[in-house]
Each structure stands twice: as structure tokens, then as C-alpha cells.
Write a protein that holds these residues in place. Structure first.
Motif, PDB file in Angstrom:
ATOM      1  N   LEU A 130       0.817  -1.217   0.000  1.00  0.00           N
ATOM      2  CA  LEU A 130       0.000   0.000   0.000  1.00  0.00           C
ATOM      3  C   LEU A 130       0.851   1.267   0.000  1.00  0.00           C
ATOM      4  O   LEU A 130       0.542   2.225  -0.705  1.00  0.00           O
ATOM      5  CB  LEU A 130      -0.959  -0.010   1.189  1.00  0.00           C
ATOM      6  CG  LEU A 130      -2.044  -1.080   1.103  1.00  0.00           C
ATOM      7  CD1 LEU A 130      -2.825  -1.162   2.416  1.00  0.00           C
ATOM      8  CD2 LEU A 130      -2.974  -0.825  -0.069  1.00  0.00           C
ATOM      9  N   VAL A 131       1.916   1.266   0.779  1.00  0.00           N
ATOM     10  CA  VAL A 131       2.814   2.433   0.809  1.00  0.00           C
ATOM     11  C   VAL A 131       3.430   2.653  -0.573  1.00  0.00           C
ATOM     12  O   VAL A 131       3.508   3.791  -1.048  1.00  0.00           O
ATOM     13  CB  VAL A 131       3.900   2.279   1.892  1.00  0.00           C
ATOM     14  CG1 VAL A 131       5.022   3.286   1.711  1.00  0.00           C
ATOM     15  CG2 VAL A 131       3.290   2.414   3.285  1.00  0.00           C
ATOM     16  N   ASP A 133       2.143   1.819  -3.455  1.00  0.00           N
ATOM     17  CA  ASP A 133       1.080   2.348  -4.324  1.00  0.00           C
ATOM     18  C   ASP A 133       0.869   3.835  -4.080  1.00  0.00           C
ATOM     19  O   ASP A 133       0.770   4.623  -5.021  1.00  0.00           O
ATOM     20  CB  ASP A 133      -0.234   1.602  -4.087  1.00  0.00           C
ATOM     21  CG  ASP A 133      -0.197   0.157  -4.554  1.00  0.00           C
ATOM     22  OD1 ASP A 133       0.728  -0.208  -5.314  1.00  0.00           O
ATOM     23  OD2 ASP A 133      -1.091  -0.612  -4.150  1.00  0.00           O
ATOM     24  N   ILE A 134       0.792   4.203  -2.821  1.00  0.00           N
ATOM     25  CA  ILE A 134       0.577   5.612  -2.478  1.00  0.00           C
ATOM     26  C   ILE A 134       1.761   6.464  -2.938  1.00  0.00           C
ATOM     27  O   ILE A 134       1.581   7.557  -3.482  1.00  0.00           O
ATOM     28  CB  ILE A 134       0.310   5.761  -0.969  1.00  0.00           C
ATOM     29  CG1 ILE A 134      -1.050   5.123  -0.625  1.00  0.00           C
ATOM     30  CG2 ILE A 134       0.363   7.218  -0.529  1.00  0.00           C
ATOM     31  CD1 ILE A 134      -1.278   4.894   0.851  1.00  0.00           C
ATOM     32  N   VAL A 137       1.578   6.956  -6.679  1.00  0.00           N
ATOM     33  CA  VAL A 137       0.550   7.936  -7.031  1.00  0.00           C
ATOM     34  C   VAL A 137       1.056   9.340  -6.724  1.00  0.00           C
ATOM     35  O   VAL A 137       0.921  10.258  -7.542  1.00  0.00           O
ATOM     36  CB  VAL A 137      -0.773   7.654  -6.284  1.00  0.00           C
ATOM     37  CG1 VAL A 137      -1.738   8.824  -6.405  1.00  0.00           C
ATOM     38  CG2 VAL A 137      -1.413   6.382  -6.816  1.00  0.00           C
ATOM     39  N   TYR A 138       1.644   9.512  -5.572  1.00  0.00           N
ATOM     40  CA  TYR A 138       2.177  10.824  -5.187  1.00  0.00           C
ATOM     41  C   TYR A 138       3.238  11.295  -6.186  1.00  0.00           C
ATOM     42  O   TYR A 138       3.217  12.431  -6.649  1.00  0.00           O
ATOM     43  CB  TYR A 138       2.756  10.761  -3.779  1.00  0.00           C
ATOM     44  CG  TYR A 138       3.495  12.020  -3.385  1.00  0.00           C
ATOM     45  CD1 TYR A 138       2.798  13.148  -2.974  1.00  0.00           C
ATOM     46  CD2 TYR A 138       4.882  12.073  -3.456  1.00  0.00           C
ATOM     47  CE1 TYR A 138       3.466  14.308  -2.626  1.00  0.00           C
ATOM     48  CE2 TYR A 138       5.563  13.227  -3.115  1.00  0.00           C
ATOM     49  CZ  TYR A 138       4.855  14.346  -2.699  1.00  0.00           C
ATOM     50  OH  TYR A 138       5.522  15.492  -2.371  1.00  0.00           O
ATOM     51  N   CYS A 141       1.658  12.139  -9.477  1.00  0.00           N
ATOM     52  CA  CYS A 141       0.903  13.386  -9.316  1.00  0.00           C
ATOM     53  C   CYS A 141       1.851  14.576  -9.353  1.00  0.00           C
ATOM     54  O   CYS A 141       1.599  15.570 -10.047  1.00  0.00           O
ATOM     55  CB  CYS A 141       0.159  13.343  -7.987  1.00  0.00           C
ATOM     56  SG  CYS A 141      -0.675  14.849  -7.518  1.00  0.00           S
ATOM     57  N   LEU A 148      -3.489  16.177  -5.628  1.00  0.00           N
ATOM     58  CA  LEU A 148      -3.474  14.836  -5.061  1.00  0.00           C
ATOM     59  C   LEU A 148      -4.826  14.155  -5.195  1.00  0.00           C
ATOM     60  O   LEU A 148      -4.906  12.974  -5.483  1.00  0.00           O
ATOM     61  CB  LEU A 148      -3.037  14.886  -3.596  1.00  0.00           C
ATOM     62  CG  LEU A 148      -2.790  13.542  -2.930  1.00  0.00           C
ATOM     63  CD1 LEU A 148      -1.771  12.724  -3.716  1.00  0.00           C
ATOM     64  CD2 LEU A 148      -2.310  13.738  -1.516  1.00  0.00           C
ATOM     65  N   ARG A 149      -5.916  14.877  -5.009  1.00  0.00           N
ATOM     66  CA  ARG A 149      -7.236  14.238  -5.113  1.00  0.00           C
ATOM     67  C   ARG A 149      -7.485  13.718  -6.526  1.00  0.00           C
ATOM     68  O   ARG A 149      -8.106  12.685  -6.715  1.00  0.00           O
ATOM     69  CB  ARG A 149      -8.337  15.176  -4.651  1.00  0.00           C
ATOM     70  CG  ARG A 149      -8.552  16.354  -5.530  1.00  0.00           C
ATOM     71  CD  ARG A 149      -9.699  17.195  -5.044  1.00  0.00           C
ATOM     72  NE  ARG A 149      -9.718  18.409  -5.849  1.00  0.00           N
ATOM     73  CZ  ARG A 149     -10.085  19.571  -5.417  1.00  0.00           C
ATOM     74  NH1 ARG A 149     -10.482  19.708  -4.182  1.00  0.00           N
ATOM     75  NH2 ARG A 149     -10.086  20.605  -6.218  1.00  0.00           N
ATOM     76  N   MET A 152      -5.476  10.501  -6.762  1.00  0.00           N
ATOM     77  CA  MET A 152      -6.113   9.415  -6.009  1.00  0.00           C
ATOM     78  C   MET A 152      -7.315   8.872  -6.775  1.00  0.00           C
ATOM     79  O   MET A 152      -7.562   7.673  -6.800  1.00  0.00           O
ATOM     80  CB  MET A 152      -6.515   9.881  -4.607  1.00  0.00           C
ATOM     81  CG  MET A 152      -5.326  10.158  -3.698  1.00  0.00           C
ATOM     82  SD  MET A 152      -4.121   8.807  -3.580  1.00  0.00           S
ATOM     83  CE  MET A 152      -5.053   7.593  -2.688  1.00  0.00           C
ATOM     84  N   PHE A 155      -5.970   6.698  -9.455  1.00  0.00           N
ATOM     85  CA  PHE A 155      -5.494   5.449  -8.878  1.00  0.00           C
ATOM     86  C   PHE A 155      -6.656   4.495  -8.614  1.00  0.00           C
ATOM     87  O   PHE A 155      -6.612   3.324  -8.976  1.00  0.00           O
ATOM     88  CB  PHE A 155      -4.718   5.735  -7.586  1.00  0.00           C
ATOM     89  CG  PHE A 155      -4.286   4.504  -6.854  1.00  0.00           C
ATOM     90  CD1 PHE A 155      -3.313   3.675  -7.376  1.00  0.00           C
ATOM     91  CD2 PHE A 155      -4.864   4.182  -5.636  1.00  0.00           C
ATOM     92  CE1 PHE A 155      -2.908   2.535  -6.694  1.00  0.00           C
ATOM     93  CE2 PHE A 155      -4.466   3.052  -4.958  1.00  0.00           C
ATOM     94  CZ  PHE A 155      -3.492   2.233  -5.488  1.00  0.00           C
TER      95      PHE A 155
END
Length: 166
Positions: A130-131, A133-134, A137-138, A141, A148-149, A152, A155
């Protein structure tokens, strides 16, 4: 050492960062930054999460740092095949230089779930997955100058459509 001001974190990652082969990741672009910088971000965030959950954060941090420890071994025609096969290359490379536990191998091997079809066995593996993936995405972005929204949303759209395809 980079932007991570945490002496304990620095002590955990120091042996890996001393490895010349690992430092080659500084010259490979990944998510618009280097694979080295991406791996450091994933390791640091995984360290913070696993430490706050009172897990074996040393083991998690090492595996998180090594999760993308591959160079040019993954040469597949499609991007999805590269995504699916690089975790095995990372496990192989990391095992050459470090004595990995079964949990660490699982963390590295399953960090691309669900792109790879094998789900993580351990809570620590889920955390790194999960980290990662985040962080991806970050980084995407930031590179594309998106809010960020928006990233997300993109994603979540990708995850939902990927699951539908299977």
C-alpha cells in the motif's frame, strides 16, 4: 543522508546504502524520479507505519528499501509484464547480498499485488504494498502537476478497472 532525519532509520538502511550495486538505482528513472529516491520514500514511510503499529520495523524497512532492487534484468515486451516480473528479480538481487527472512521475501515478492496475482501473506507485506502504491501515485501526481485528489481518483479508477479485467 537524504531528507530523512531519523537516526534509527538511517542506521537500519546504512548497510544497504553502502552497497555499490544498490547505488546504481540512483541512475534509473522511476515515476519521474530515481528508483533510488522512490525506494527511500517507500522505506521511510513503511518504517514509520510499521513502527507505529509495533511491528518488526527493521525487517520491514530493509525489505521496503529493497522492493525495487532490479536494474535491467526485466526486459519484457509489455509494461504489465515488466510490472509482474520485477519483484522476482528484486528478491533474487537482494538475496545475493543480504540474508532475507521469509517475511522479507514476501514483502518484496508481493509489493505489486494485485498486478502480480499472489496476495501478500503478512500484514507487513500489505503495508509495503500500500505504501508503494501511495508513493507511486504521489510521485506521478507531482510529476504531472496534478492535485493529489485527482491522482487518487485516477489510482482508484485504475484499481477498479484492473480488478474488473481479471
Amino acid at each position: 543522508m537524504n531528507n530523512y532525519v531519523d537516526e534509527e532509520f538511517e542506521n537500519i538502511v546504512a548497510p544497504i546504502l553502502e552497497l555499490e550495486e544498490f547505488n546504481r538505482l540512483k541512475f534509473i528513472t522511476h515515476h519521474g524520479i530515481t528508483r533510488y529516491d522512490h525506494s527511500m520514500r517507500v522505506a521511510y514511510l513503511s518504517y514509520k507505519v510499521s513502527k507505529s503499529l509495533r511491528l518488526d520495523y527493521k525487517e520491514v524497512t530493509e525489505a521496503a528499501l529493497l522492493h525495487d532492487f532490479f536494474l535491467d534484468e526485466v526486459n519484457h515486451e509489455s509494461r504489465i509484464e515488466r510490472l509482474r516480473h520485477h519483484p522476482e528479480c528484486a528478491v533474487k538481487n537482494a538475496s545475493k547480498y543480504f540474508d532475507l527472512s521469509d517475511r522479507q521475501k514476501d514483502i518484496i515478492r508481493t509489493h505489486m499485488f494485485p498486478v502480480t496475482f499472489t496476495p501478500p501473506k503478512y500484514i507487513e507485506s500489505w503495508i509495503v504494498d500500500l505504501v508503494d502504491d501511495i508513493a507511486a501515485v504521489y510521485e506521478g501526481c507531482y510529476r504531472m502537476h496534478l492535485e493529489l485528489r485527482t491522482a487518487m481518483f485516477m489510482f482508484m479508477f485504475f484499481v477498479v478497472n484492473f480488478v474488473k479485467m481479471r
